[in-house]
Design an enzyme around this catalytic site. Structure first.
Site, mmCIF file in Angstrom:
data_model
loop_
_atom_site.group_PDB
_atom_site.id
_atom_site.type_symbol
_atom_site.label_atom_id
_atom_site.label_comp_id
_atom_site.label_asym_id
_atom_site.label_seq_id
_atom_site.Cartn_x
_atom_site.Cartn_y
_atom_site.Cartn_z
ATOM 1 N N ASP A 1 0.823 -1.206 0.000
ATOM 2 C CA ASP A 1 0.000 0.000 0.000
ATOM 3 C C ASP A 1 0.864 1.265 0.000
ATOM 4 O OD1 ASP A 1 -2.861 0.923 0.435
ATOM 5 O OD2 ASP A 1 -1.913 1.892 2.157
ATOM 6 N N GLU B 1 2.018 -0.133 -4.816
ATOM 7 C CA GLU B 1 1.065 0.890 -5.252
ATOM 8 C C GLU B 1 1.809 2.215 -5.377
ATOM 9 O OE1 GLU B 1 -3.118 3.100 -4.051
ATOM 10 O OE2 GLU B 1 -1.716 2.499 -2.487
HETATM 11 C C1 GLC Z 1 -4.227 3.037 -0.639
HETATM 12 C C2 GLC Z 1 -5.435 2.149 -0.692
HETATM 13 C C3 GLC Z 1 -6.637 2.951 -0.335
HETATM 14 C C4 GLC Z 1 -6.464 3.458 1.079
HETATM 15 C C5 GLC Z 1 -5.166 4.243 1.216
HETATM 16 C C6 GLC Z 1 -4.807 4.453 2.650
HETATM 17 O O1 GLC Z 1 -4.271 4.039 -1.592
HETATM 18 O O2 GLC Z 1 -5.529 1.566 -1.957
HETATM 19 O O3 GLC Z 1 -7.812 2.193 -0.440
HETATM 20 O O4 GLC Z 1 -7.542 4.263 1.426
HETATM 21 O O5 GLC Z 1 -4.083 3.549 0.647
HETATM 22 O O6 GLC Z 1 -4.339 3.258 3.207
#
Ligand code: GLC
Length: 536
Positions: A205, A272
């Protein structure tokens, strides 16, 4: 598969299937999906021809951000089940030949995590420095202008100590201090814990946010505000995040993290990362000093849906990946982005699906996209996503529309949960026709088109391991490319427009698949919105 594609790792040749656990299958009638539900659906997932299942967070959590606020990284939230349920899920997945990937959330914990509770005890508490604290600005108030992704400041005052703590998301998601080696050691132990339990990989994440610049300077205004990334973020986009994103230290921490992943055989991580190409690919590291196996490429979501724009990006991305020694990957949807069938429009849905599954690189598929699920409109009073609730002036900020329950059949609650139970988010109005059971029976359904594409990938090695080359056509609204491997050449023809397009010799060969459900002779022009795969 040929020898060449046989050399690829599972995360290169396979398709990753993302599950949002709250919404996949409820086994105990509480209206929320769970691990036993997912396990019961693994045979369906295997039947799709995908290789790995990635589960969005299932750890103990107060669920302020639906699991992306973790209170214990090494336990399962009771809402989803138990560690035993998880072990059973992994065993069944492996029996079916599926890999299991978890969502690792290293940037922040929940404020209910014991570490943060300890940190709140005051300046001298052992875990104080595990989070990011700043004194108020001179004269009082916020330490600087940094903003949260979900709107408002990225700082919240802890009245007891008089200091502010950093949170790039909700105030109940305090940022961990990755500069502290104890934090890194503890978070790396989390990875080992799950790998020992048989987990094959991690989606990491917001990995590009791990470190912040130590000077804590104000971030400059963004002349180009309004770009939307995770959950609306109109306000967040008003600054250029030069001190809170993509810092050199983040790269160092990721190299360390990769070392931990490599302590175990054949594991991987996908990060991500919402960054432009020149800043994205460095996250793959180099062949000598590797970082994440796959830095998520979200450009099919972020770019305009036009043949020329996508061709230009695909050419550049493929070339840069080769230069960097990185393996490409492609994404059309996830739990933070509106459903791609709604985004590109129903007529273009199969063009998009074909593109995702035939470009060179690992595709990630978001649950339900294989049956053509669309955004489900959620009125403000039913909204539960904090990103939407915190930004009432950004009508697109809410992520509930893409998180609704999976549609299994035409029965009560679409087979997601027990009859009479209220699912945590409303079901789509078209669930009685758009569902797995009905689509399995219809040879022309979106589901069967998806399966035809994955079958083709399994049968035609060039589609998985072949080189990519885009092809010139006389038409701006057609994107054509070839995939070649050891004398085998496949041509993919995508009509982004609504006119018949004669492609002449480009279409010559044997048609392997058409989005129209037939196998047209090569002379037949590409029809409006048609996707065609041809063995040249
Ligand atoms: C990432 C996740 C998202 C979440 C954020 C905070 O972007 O994909 O869903 O709200 O992180 O953890």
């Amino acid at each position: 598969m040929t020898q060449l594609s046989g050399k690829l790792k599972w995360w290169q040749s396979g398709i990753i299937y993302q599950i949002y656990p709250r919404s996949y299958q409820d086994s105990n009638g509480d209206g929320v999906g769970d691990l036993r539900g997912i396990t019961s659906r693994l045979p369906y997932i295997a039947s799709l021809g995908v290789q790995a299942v990635w589960l969005s967070p299932i750890f103990k959590s107060p669920m302020d951000d639906f699991g992306y606020d973790v209170a214990d990284y090494c336990d399962i939230d009771p809402l989803f089940g138990t560690l035993e349920d998880f072990d059973a899920l992994v065993a069944e997945a492996h029996r079916l030949g599926l890999k299991v990937m978890l969502d690792y959330v290293p940037n922040h914990t929940s404020n209910q995590h014991d570490w943060f509770k300890d940190a709140l005890e005051g300046h001298d508490s052992p875990k104080r420095d595990w989070y990011v604290w700043r004194d108020p600005a001179e004269g009082g108030g916020l330490p600087n202008n940094w903003k949260s992704f979900f709107g408002g400041p990225a700082w919240t005052l802890d009245e007891y100590s008089g200091q502010y703590y950093l949170h790039q998301f909700l105030p109940s998601q305090p940022d961990l201090n990755w500069r502290n080696p104890e934090v890194r050691a503890a978070m790396f132990e989390v990875l080992r814990f799950w790998m020992r339990r048989g987990v094959d990989g991690f989606r990491v994440d917001v990995i590009w946010l791990l470190a912040e610049d130590e000077r804590f300077l104000d971030e400059p205004e963004n002349p180009d505000a309004n770009r939307q990334v995770v959950g609306g973020q109109i306000e967040h986009s008003t600054l250029l995040h030069i001190y809170t994103q993509d810092q050199p230290e983040t790269h160092e921490y990721i190299r360390e993290m990769r070392g931990v992943i490599d302590e175990f055989d054949d594991r991987m991580m996908v990060g991500e990362i919402y960054l432009p190409l020149d800043k994205l690919l460095p996250y793959a590291g180099t062949p000598d000093v590797p970082m994440v196996h796959l830095p998520f490429n979200f450009h099919l979501i972020l770019l305009g849906w036009e043949a020329a724009t996508i061709r230009e990006f695909a050419d550049q991305y493929d070339a840069e990946c080769i230069k960097a020694g990185a393996w490409p990957n492609w994404v059309l949807g996830n739990h933070d982005q509106h459903r791609f069938k709604s985004r590109v429009g129903a007529p273009q849905y199969r063009v998009a699906q074909t593109l995702l599954l035939t470009l060179r690189g690992t595709p990630t598929v978001y649950y339900g996209d294989e049956i053509g699920m669309r955004n489900v409109p959620i009125p403000f009073e039913k909204m539960v996503d904090p990103a939407g609730l915190q930004q009432p002036d950004s009508p697109n900020a809410g992520r509930d529309p893409e998180r609704t329950p999976m549609q299994w059949n035409a029965g009560p609650n679409a087979g997601f949960t027990t009859e009479g139970v209220n699912p945590w988010l409303p079901l789509a109005a078209d669930a009685d026709t758009v569902n797995v059971h009905s689509e399995e029976a219809d040879p022309q359904s979106d589901l069967n088109y998806f399966r035809a594409l994955t079958r083709l990938r399994a049968q035609v090695p060039a589609l998985v391991a072949g080189d990519y080359r885009s092809l010139d056509t006389a038409h701006d609204d057609v994107f054509a490319f070839s995939r070649s491997l050891q004398g085998q050449k496949v041509t993919v023809l995508l009509n982004f427009g609504t006119f018949d397009r004669d492609l002449g010799s480009l279409a010559a060969g044997q048609t392997l698949l058409s989005s129209e459900g037939d196998l047209p002779v090569p002379e037949l022009p590409l029809r409006p919105n048609e996707a065609r795969v041809v063995l040249a």
